[in-house]
Design a protein around this motif. Structure first.
Motif, PDB file in Angstrom:
ATOM      1  N   UNK A 188       0.804  -1.534   0.179  1.00 36.75           N
ATOM      2  CA  UNK A 188      -0.381   0.012   0.385  1.00 36.75           C
ATOM      3  C   UNK A 188       1.038   1.199  -0.081  1.00 36.75           C
ATOM      4  N   UNK A 189       1.827   1.510  -0.918  1.00 34.74           N
ATOM      5  CA  UNK A 189       2.910   2.198  -0.847  1.00 34.74           C
ATOM      6  C   UNK A 189       3.100   3.100  -2.268  1.00 34.74           C
ATOM      7  N   UNK A 190       2.647   3.767  -2.907  1.00 32.18           N
ATOM      8  CA  UNK A 190       3.125   4.640  -3.881  1.00 32.18           C
ATOM      9  C   UNK A 190       4.217   5.516  -3.626  1.00 32.18           C
ATOM     10  N   UNK A 191       4.827   5.600  -3.120  1.00 35.69           N
ATOM     11  CA  UNK A 191       5.916   6.976  -2.530  1.00 35.69           C
ATOM     12  C   UNK A 191       7.141   6.620  -4.408  1.00 35.69           C
ATOM     13  N   UNK A 192       8.106   7.267  -3.239  1.00 35.07           N
ATOM     14  CA  UNK A 192       9.956   7.120  -4.163  1.00 35.07           C
ATOM     15  C   UNK A 192       9.983   5.630  -4.100  1.00 35.07           C
ATOM     16  N   UNK A 193      10.248   4.371  -4.063  1.00 38.38           N
ATOM     17  CA  UNK A 193      10.722   2.842  -3.424  1.00 38.38           C
ATOM     18  C   UNK A 193      12.091   3.104  -4.460  1.00 38.38           C
ATOM     19  N   UNK A 194      12.885   2.536  -3.044  1.00 33.11           N
ATOM     20  CA  UNK A 194      14.059   2.303  -3.198  1.00 33.11           C
ATOM     21  C   UNK A 194      14.177   1.082  -2.905  1.00 33.11           C
ATOM     22  N   UNK A 195      14.777  -0.247  -3.992  1.00 28.37           N
ATOM     23  CA  UNK A 195      15.274  -1.775  -3.212  1.00 28.37           C
ATOM     24  C   UNK A 195      16.879  -1.827  -2.965  1.00 28.37           C
ATOM     25  N   UNK A 196      16.906  -2.802  -2.011  1.00 30.80           N
ATOM     26  CA  UNK A 196      18.140  -2.914  -2.003  1.00 30.80           C
ATOM     27  C   UNK A 196      18.359  -4.061  -1.404  1.00 30.80           C
ATOM     28  N   UNK A 197      19.288  -5.301  -2.280  1.00 30.94           N
ATOM     29  CA  UNK A 197      19.194  -6.037  -1.940  1.00 30.94           C
ATOM     30  C   UNK A 197      20.044  -7.663  -1.815  1.00 30.94           C
ATOM     31  N   UNK A 198      20.194  -7.739  -1.189  1.00 32.03           N
ATOM     32  CA  UNK A 198      22.002  -8.718  -0.757  1.00 32.03           C
ATOM     33  C   UNK A 198      21.985  -8.500   0.829  1.00 32.03           C
ATOM     34  N   UNK A 199      22.890  -9.749   1.062  1.00 28.39           N
ATOM     35  CA  UNK A 199      23.447  -9.773   2.690  1.00 28.39           C
ATOM     36  C   UNK A 199      23.468  -8.763   3.378  1.00 28.39           C
ATOM     37  N   UNK A 200      23.507  -8.704   4.415  1.00 23.11           N
ATOM     38  CA  UNK A 200      23.329  -7.927   5.066  1.00 23.11           C
ATOM     39  C   UNK A 200      24.482  -7.547   6.396  1.00 23.11           C
ATOM     40  N   UNK A 201      25.755  -7.989   5.607  1.00 21.93           N
ATOM     41  CA  UNK A 201      26.755  -7.705   5.785  1.00 21.93           C
ATOM     42  C   UNK A 201      28.015  -5.978   5.339  1.00 21.93           C
ATOM     43  N   UNK A 202      28.489  -6.467   6.275  1.00 21.86           N
ATOM     44  CA  UNK A 202      29.756  -5.159   5.890  1.00 21.86           C
ATOM     45  C   UNK A 202      30.129  -4.850   4.617  1.00 21.86           C
ATOM     46  N   UNK A 203      30.580  -5.791   3.868  1.00 23.28           N
ATOM     47  CA  UNK A 203      30.625  -5.461   2.700  1.00 23.28           C
ATOM     48  C   UNK A 203      29.278  -4.271   1.564  1.00 23.28           C
ATOM     49  N   UNK A 204      28.228  -4.713   1.831  1.00 20.45           N
ATOM     50  CA  UNK A 204      26.818  -4.073   1.729  1.00 20.45           C
ATOM     51  C   UNK A 204      26.746  -2.778   1.811  1.00 20.45           C
ATOM     52  N   UNK A 205      27.335  -2.577   2.905  1.00 21.53           N
ATOM     53  CA  UNK A 205      27.456  -0.824   3.105  1.00 21.53           C
ATOM     54  C   UNK A 205      26.174  -0.460   3.260  1.00 21.53           C
ATOM     55  N   UNK A 206      24.931  -1.582   4.062  1.00 22.16           N
ATOM     56  CA  UNK A 206      24.133  -0.138   4.417  1.00 22.16           C
ATOM     57  C   UNK A 206      24.451   1.104   5.318  1.00 22.16           C
ATOM     58  N   UNK A 207      25.091   0.785   6.109  1.00 17.77           N
ATOM     59  CA  UNK A 207      25.749   2.153   6.482  1.00 17.77           C
ATOM     60  C   UNK A 207      25.175   3.230   5.937  1.00 17.77           C
ATOM     61  N   UNK A 208      25.414   3.135   4.675  1.00 15.30           N
ATOM     62  CA  UNK A 208      25.158   4.231   3.574  1.00 15.30           C
ATOM     63  C   UNK A 208      24.503   3.810   2.857  1.00 15.30           C
TER      64      UNK A 208
END
Length: 362
Positions: A188-208
């Motif tokens: 139920x979401x019609x906003x700007x939708x941004x996706x990040x796919x990948x394991x939750x580990x340091x190399x994927x840089x979710x902090x950024x």
């Protein structure tokens, strides 16, 4: 029927594992079967499907790489029917292929899925050099997902089969055509939708990624960042989202089976990784026509030339936020994307045929 023994850590929905499954689904299983050595007792995301397809999952439990190597060697000695061992764990391939060699396995495939192992301290650098040298010596056949991945693990792409991370192109495109409103309907979401796919580990840089979310929130942008995957950093990242008061904007979706639908209905995918090889998720995103913002630490090979990948520095979030506020739609038609993917070796059915030929020729 020939049974191939693949060595993986755990058959979860990660890049290398997803690539192997794409090949497994399309290979002629009247001639070849895949079995999997894992190093965990936990159930992997793909385990049920592997069993359905006729494969076996063989866990080897040990508390360090040397013990794993010795147990794998013992298993191979007791099971001489495995004439081919295909290892997918980058530097750790050295241990697994050593086990295969000392167990008398004639054909030992080392498969490179990355351009770096991400380790920088002195001790790990010593291990890296040993593993690189050993890989090159004990592998009897070498495969890499791209030129840079071959250069990293083998020092050259000469005499290395470059097997791109392929996907089921036609299936993904068919699903994508009917999924443009999927996120809106599912969440139920019609906003700007941004996706990040990948394991939750340091190399994927979710902090950024969370810094990007903070900047978007400060600009009063109506957006949602969907984080798909699981991993060791999950609890810490969720706490940061709460601390930063971003819970209304950042959603953790865990492991999903509807990646194609999510991609087809998102506005952008982001990948601010510290390093990558040739991530299959970027092949998938381009297949469905999704624009991606990608760290310039990622190999330029991932851009397939259909106008869907932009490389940005992770030194600052400003450029990322500015780019996210522009159009994310493909400028290429489905037919153009299909032609590019097929001609560059990203069709799973074609690559499965190529791999079948390799196995039967050994």
């Amino acid at each position: 029927m020939m049974r191939i023994l693949h060595v993986v850590g755990k058959m979860d929905r990660a890049g290398a594992e997803t690539m192997v499954m794409n090949l497994y689904r399309h290979i002629d299983r009247t001639q070849i079967q895949f079995d999997f050595i894992t190093f965990t007792s936990a159930i992997g995301d793909y385990d049920a499907e592997i069993l359905e397809l006729g494969g076996k999952i063989i866990p080897i439990l040990a508390n360090n790489p040397v013990n794993r190597m010795l147990k794998l060697r013992q298993f191979l000695k007791k099971n001489p029917e495995y004439r081919i061992v295909h290892a997918h764990m980058l530097l750790s391939n050295a241990f697994h292929l050593l086990a295969a060699k000392t167990a008398g396995v004639k054909h030992r495939i080392s498969h490179s899925h990355s351009t770096s192992n991400g380790h920088t301290n002195a001790i790990k650098k010593i291990y890296e050099q040993w593993a690189l040298i050993t890989n090159r010596q004990v592998a009897t056949y070498k495969i890499a997902c791209g030129e840079l991945a071959a250069q990293y693990l083998f020092g050259t792409s000469k005499n290395v089969l470059l097997l791109p991370n392929a996907v089921d192109i036609k299936k993904m495109m068919t699903v994508a055509k009917i999924s443009h409103d999927y996120i809106d309907q599912e969440f139920n979401d019609s906003t700007l939708n941004i996706l990040q796919v990948g394991r939750l580990s340091e190399v994927k840089n979710h902090q950024f990624s969370l810094k990007i979310a903070e900047q978007l929130e400060k600009r009063n942008i109506d957006f949602t960042l969907y984080i798909v995957g699981q991993g060791s950093l999950e609890s810490g990242l969720k706490q940061q989202v709460r601390d930063k008061l971003l819970a209304d904007h950042v959603k953790f979706l865990g492991v999903r089976t509807d990646i194609t639908e999510l991609m087809a209905s998102a506005d952008y995918m982001i990948m601010p990784s510290i390093h990558e090889g040739f991530p299959v998720v970027l092949v998938e995103s381009q297949t469905v026509g999704l624009k991606s913002l990608v760290s310039n630490n990622v190999s330029a090979e991932v851009d397939l030339g259909v106008g869907l990948v932009d490389f940005l520095s992770i030194d600052s979030t400003d450029a990322w936020v500015d780019r996210l506020l522009t159009s994310g739609h493909s400028i290429s038609t489905d037919d153009e994307i299909l032609d590019v993917l097929k001609s560059n070796g990203f069709d799973a059915a074609t690559n499965a045929q190529q791999l079948l030929h390799v196995y039967l020729s050994l």
